[in-house]
Motif scaffolding. Structure first.
Motif, mmCIF file in Angstrom:
data_model
loop_
_atom_site.group_PDB
_atom_site.id
_atom_site.type_symbol
_atom_site.label_atom_id
_atom_site.label_comp_id
_atom_site.label_asym_id
_atom_site.label_seq_id
_atom_site.Cartn_x
_atom_site.Cartn_y
_atom_site.Cartn_z
ATOM 1 N N CYS A 13 0.216 -35.458 15.965
ATOM 2 C CA CYS A 13 -0.374 -34.262 15.346
ATOM 3 C C CYS A 13 0.173 -34.036 13.944
ATOM 4 C CB CYS A 13 -0.146 -33.036 16.222
ATOM 5 S SG CYS A 13 -0.797 -33.213 17.900
ATOM 6 N N GLY A 14 0.393 -35.135 13.224
ATOM 7 C CA GLY A 14 0.848 -35.070 11.846
ATOM 8 C C GLY A 14 2.338 -34.854 11.665
ATOM 9 N N ARG A 15 3.113 -34.834 12.755
ATOM 10 C CA ARG A 15 4.546 -34.564 12.655
ATOM 11 C C ARG A 15 5.366 -35.725 13.214
ATOM 12 N NH1 ARG A 15 2.154 -29.891 14.781
ATOM 13 N NH2 ARG A 15 2.146 -28.112 13.349
ATOM 14 N N ASP A 16 6.439 -36.050 12.530
ATOM 15 C CA ASP A 16 7.313 -37.141 12.953
ATOM 16 C C ASP A 16 8.108 -36.702 14.180
ATOM 17 O OD1 ASP A 16 9.147 -39.188 13.251
ATOM 18 O OD2 ASP A 16 9.605 -39.346 11.120
ATOM 19 N N ARG A 17 8.086 -37.540 15.218
ATOM 20 C CA ARG A 17 8.884 -37.258 16.411
ATOM 21 C C ARG A 17 9.658 -38.508 16.830
ATOM 22 N NH1 ARG A 17 5.128 -34.725 20.490
ATOM 23 N NH2 ARG A 17 6.639 -35.301 22.056
ATOM 24 N N SER A 18 10.114 -39.263 15.838
ATOM 25 C CA SER A 18 10.831 -40.507 16.105
ATOM 26 C C SER A 18 12.250 -40.259 16.607
ATOM 27 C CB SER A 18 10.894 -41.363 14.833
ATOM 28 O OG SER A 18 9.616 -41.527 14.265
#
Length: 279
Positions: A70-75
């Motif tokens: 959803c356009g957000r980094d969650r690495s």
């Protein structure tokens, strides 16, 4: 803050890698799932497909690579409870075993209502109404939603798990072998529920599976994993009907057909030689 494009990718995985000691479980995987789409990740046990799913939802930490939802980094792990809730509102997962995924002390209605308390601003009356709405979406009645999980069938429990995941209103729902533990008739019922839910809500599915028949029924695109890496990708019908990679052909040929009898060491003969030549 980045505003997700409702027409673009809701999930992007780039160069994802995971190791367990000296074992490379996932080696440079790239995936793109578009809003409202359905993408399958297929492969035999040990291919790395479930590890990919676990990294996307944050149950495993990548050794390298980038995950964007959803356009957000969650690495990397969430740094606050607020961020964990936000991530849970973007991506949810339904696991394989419907018999261990529910709290035996909690009714289905209570389990769904608990998610609504965490992820929405609904008041008590609003939550009750939403529980009933979600129950109807997955084909469960009021009596079933009030029952102890032990009184429900495997298919009904999996419907509860789907309703609970949808309560967070995710844009991505990961289904990790979510019908594998069910018999064929119940599988068909749950797959029909999933198709209906996708049509009515626009949720995107990432379907982790080894079952090519299931994949054909519910997905638009597929990637094939072997030994932690992707060996083939494309539209589901094209990949399953005219596979380009020997491993994909082997998976397709391994699907039992009417009159099929298991052949001893079937995967150790000429098919293995063909796979070696493709490396």
């Amino acid at each position: 803050m980045t505003t997700p494009d409702p027409r673009g990718p809701v999930l992007e995985v780039e160069g994802l890698r995971k190791t367990f000691g000296d074992v490379v479980a996932v080696a440079g995987v790239d995936l793109t799932l578009h809003a409202g789409g359905a993408l399958a990740v297929v492969g035999e046990s040990g291919s790395g497909k479930t590890t990919v799913a676990r990294m996307i939802v944050g149950l495993e930490r990548p050794a390298a690579g980038r995950i964007t939802a959803c356009g957000r980094d969650r690495s990397r792990p969430a740094r606050s409870a607020r961020e964990r809730r936000r991530r849970g509102g973007e991506v949810q997962i339904v696991f394989q075993d419907p018999y261990s995924s529910l709290d035996p002390r909690q009714s289905p209605a209570s389990a769904v209502e608990e998610v609504l308390r965490l992820h929405t601003s609904l008041d008590a009356a609003g939550r009750r109404g939403r529980v009933a709405e979600l129950a109807g979406l997955v084909g469960l009645d009021e009596r079933q939603m009030a029952a102890a999980p032990s009184r429900l069938s495997g298919g009904q429990r999996q419907r509860v798990a789907i309703a609970r995941a949808l309560a967070a209103e995710p844009r991505v729902l990961i289904l990790d072998e979510s019908v594998a533990a069910l018999d064929v008739s119940i599988q068909a019922q749950v797959l029909n529920v999933l198709a209906d839910v996708r049509e009515r809500t626009g949720v995107a599915y990432l379907f982790i599976s080894h079952d090519l028949a299931v994949v054909r029924q519910v997905t638009d695109d597929v990637v094939v994993m072997r030994g932690g890496a992707i060996v083939e990708r494309g539209p589901t019908a094209r990949v399953l009907d005219a596979p380009a990679h020997p491993y994909t052909r082997l998976l397709r040929e391994s699907v039992p057909r009417p009159g099929w009898r298991p052949a001893r060491r079937a995967l150790r003969t000429g098919q293995d030689d063909e796979l070696k030549e493709s490396r």
